[in-house]
Write an enzyme that holds these catalytic residues in place. Structure first.
Site, PDB file in Angstrom:
ATOM      1  N   ASP A  23      76.046  72.711   7.155  1.00  0.00           N
ATOM      2  CA  ASP A  23      75.720  73.649   6.161  1.00  0.00           C
ATOM      3  C   ASP A  23      76.587  73.067   4.626  1.00  0.00           C
ATOM      4  OD1 ASP A  23      74.173  75.564   6.187  1.00  0.00           O
ATOM      5  OD2 ASP A  23      75.766  77.217   6.402  1.00  0.00           O
TER       6      ASP A  23
ATOM      7  N   THR B 182      75.510  68.789  13.701  1.00  0.00           N
ATOM      8  CA  THR B 182      76.710  69.696  13.867  1.00  0.00           C
ATOM      9  C   THR B 182      76.776  70.281  15.263  1.00  0.00           C
ATOM     10  OG1 THR B 182      78.113  71.825  13.400  1.00  0.00           O
ATOM     11  CG2 THR B 182      75.808  71.735  12.404  1.00  0.00           C
TER      12      THR B 182
ATOM     13  N   ARG C  49      85.524  64.942   4.861  1.00  0.00           N
ATOM     14  CA  ARG C  49      85.169  66.324   4.024  1.00  0.00           C
ATOM     15  C   ARG C  49      85.662  66.223   2.723  1.00  0.00           C
ATOM     16  NH1 ARG C  49      83.495  69.923   8.058  1.00  0.00           N
ATOM     17  NH2 ARG C  49      84.490  69.732   9.999  1.00  0.00           N
TER      18      ARG C  49
ATOM     19  N   ALA D 214      81.105  82.792  32.895  1.00  0.00           N
ATOM     20  CA  ALA D 214      82.471  83.271  32.401  1.00  0.00           C
ATOM     21  C   ALA D 214      82.530  84.725  32.714  1.00  0.00           C
ATOM     22  CB  ALA D 214      82.669  82.897  31.018  1.00  0.00           C
TER      23      ALA D 214
ATOM     24  N   ASP E 223      74.866  75.837  13.902  1.00  0.00           N
ATOM     25  CA  ASP E 223      74.890  77.125  12.953  1.00  0.00           C
ATOM     26  C   ASP E 223      73.915  76.952  11.765  1.00  0.00           C
ATOM     27  OD1 ASP E 223      76.584  75.142  11.820  1.00  0.00           O
ATOM     28  OD2 ASP E 223      78.022  76.702  11.118  1.00  0.00           O
TER      29      ASP E 223
ATOM     30  N   GLY F 207      81.946  67.529  10.013  1.00  0.00           N
ATOM     31  CA  GLY F 207      82.574  67.301  10.958  1.00  0.00           C
ATOM     32  C   GLY F 207      81.435  66.416  11.864  1.00  0.00           C
TER      33      GLY F 207
ATOM     34  N   ASP G  24      77.772  72.892  16.036  1.00  0.00           N
ATOM     35  CA  ASP G  24      77.949  74.384  15.934  1.00  0.00           C
ATOM     36  C   ASP G  24      76.600  75.110  16.236  1.00  0.00           C
ATOM     37  OD1 ASP G  24      80.732  73.923  15.421  1.00  0.00           O
ATOM     38  OD2 ASP G  24      80.656  74.238  13.245  1.00  0.00           O
TER      39      ASP G  24
ATOM     40  N   GLY H 130      82.863  75.983  17.022  1.00  0.00           N
ATOM     41  CA  GLY H 130      81.819  76.885  16.649  1.00  0.00           C
ATOM     42  C   GLY H 130      81.781  77.414  15.132  1.00  0.00           C
ATOM     43  N   ARG H 131      83.102  77.331  14.723  1.00  0.00           N
ATOM     44  CA  ARG H 131      83.405  77.762  13.397  1.00  0.00           C
ATOM     45  C   ARG H 131      83.269  79.222  13.389  1.00  0.00           C
ATOM     46  NH1 ARG H 131      84.449  74.768   8.684  1.00  0.00           N
ATOM     47  NH2 ARG H 131      83.666  73.029   9.589  1.00  0.00           N
TER      48      ARG H 131
END
Ligand code: F6P
Length: 328
Positions: free
Chosen positions: A111, A133, A80, A194, A137, A19, A135, A178-179
């Site tokens: 990743d 990314t 991808r 929130a 992560d 992504g 994310d 965020g997968r």
């Protein structure tokens, strides 16, 4: 697997994979300009590993990366690439590095992209990864390029949704990307104030963690309720309907989607991309190979790619607590 190059690195390829993320262009720019500075030839590979397999690459110089630092997306484009998950694809990728006489590859991605890079490294192609990314992560790195810009996009969306939610006394469900990770969700929950934040890392109960919390907020006189749902939790539309059915409060559901991946990168993303890009080239110049550039606080370090891919990153307990305390 070697961690030191057995010959001087004279020509490299750079690609973006997976992504896209805001700041990838700034990272490409940093890699190209650092290569120019150190006298290393650099080839830009289009469409990630897909382009590597096709030999779709071109020589770049300092001018090729003019005026891209502020642009979202990636000028090299990305993909991808499923055939790169097969051994045959990896072998073909290696062949292309030989045909184009690339001494190493710089892979900017997440990743999945690094798993491909690790397979190439196992076949003897020297690689170095730069985490890109939205994310955030990547286990070995405190930070990934694109995260800050994406969070600011989400924060802006929450602010706007809140304006209309409070006017109508509605409960707004906002699904963020965020997968399988909740970093965007948790940070934006704190930044956007929130009422509820659901992340994949933490199981929740609809009755206790969502409904009771919203009713408690209403009883305290609140006029809007924002529920952030990380995409790894999913089911946002159904959740919104269930809360409406139980509480009688009107609900809306907004899936923010790919808007989170675009836009001009923030200062933080541009600076991190600059630091990481230069670090990657410097490592190669010094003969360091098969590493991932990782942020450790304000510093950039290099970590062995095999080790890096084993590392896990947990959601920060202090942030989870802060979110609980601050947002009711
Ligand atoms: O990894 C970045 C990311 O935007 C994730 O947050 C999301 O799950 C995924 O990519 C979406 O991918 P695609 O654009 O291929 O649908």
């Amino acid at each position: 697997m070697d961690s030191v190059a057995n010959k001087e690195i004279k020509r490299i390829g750079v690609l973006t994979s997976g992504g896209d993320a805001p700041g990838m262009n700034a990272a490409i720019r940093a890699v190209v300009r650092a290569c120019t500075y150190y006298g290393i030839q650099v080839y830009g590979i289009r469409r990630g590993y897909r382009g590597l397999l096709d030999g779709d690459m071109f020589e770049m110089n300092a001018r090729s990366v003019s005026d891209i630092i502020y642009r979202g997306g990636t000028i090299l484009q990305t993909a991808r690439c499923h055939s790169f998950r097969e051994h045959e694809g990896i072998v073909k990728g290696k062949k292309m590095t030989e045909i184009f006489q690339l001494d190493a590859l710089v892979v900017i991605g997440g990743d999945g992209s690094f798993k491909g890079a690790l397979e190439l490294a196992r076949e003897g192609v020297p690689v170095i990864g730069i985490p890109g990314t939205i994310d955030n992560d990547i286990g070995c790195s405190d930070y990934t390029i694109g995260f800050d810009t994406a969070m600011n996009t989400v924060r802006d969306a929450i602010d706007k949704i809140k304006d209309t939610a409070s006017s109508h006394e509605r409960c707004s469900f906002v699904e963020v990307m965020g997968r399988n990770a909740g970093y965007i969700a948790l940070n934006c929950s704190i930044a956007g104030g929130a009422e509820v934040c659901l992340v994949p890392e933490k199981p929740y109960s609809l009755e206790v963690d969502v409904v009771r919390r919203i009713i408690a907020c209403r009883n305290r006189g609140k006029h809007h309720y924002v529920v952030i749902v990380a995409e790894g939790v999913g089911g946002t539309l159904e959740l919104a309907q269930q809360v409406k059915d139980i509480t009688g409060i009107e609900t809306t559901a907004t899936i923010l989607g790919h808007i989170q991946r675009g836009g001009s990168p923030t200062v933080k993303d541009r600076v991190m991309a600059g630091k990481m890009g230069v670090k990657a080239v410097l490592a190669l110049k010094n003969g360091e190979i098969n590493k991932i550039v990782a942020a450790q606080g304000e510093k950039c370090v290099t970590i062995d790619i095999e080790e890096a891919l084993q590392m896990k990153k947990e959601l920060d307990e202090d942030m989870l607590l802060a979110n609980d305390i601050l947002n009711v």
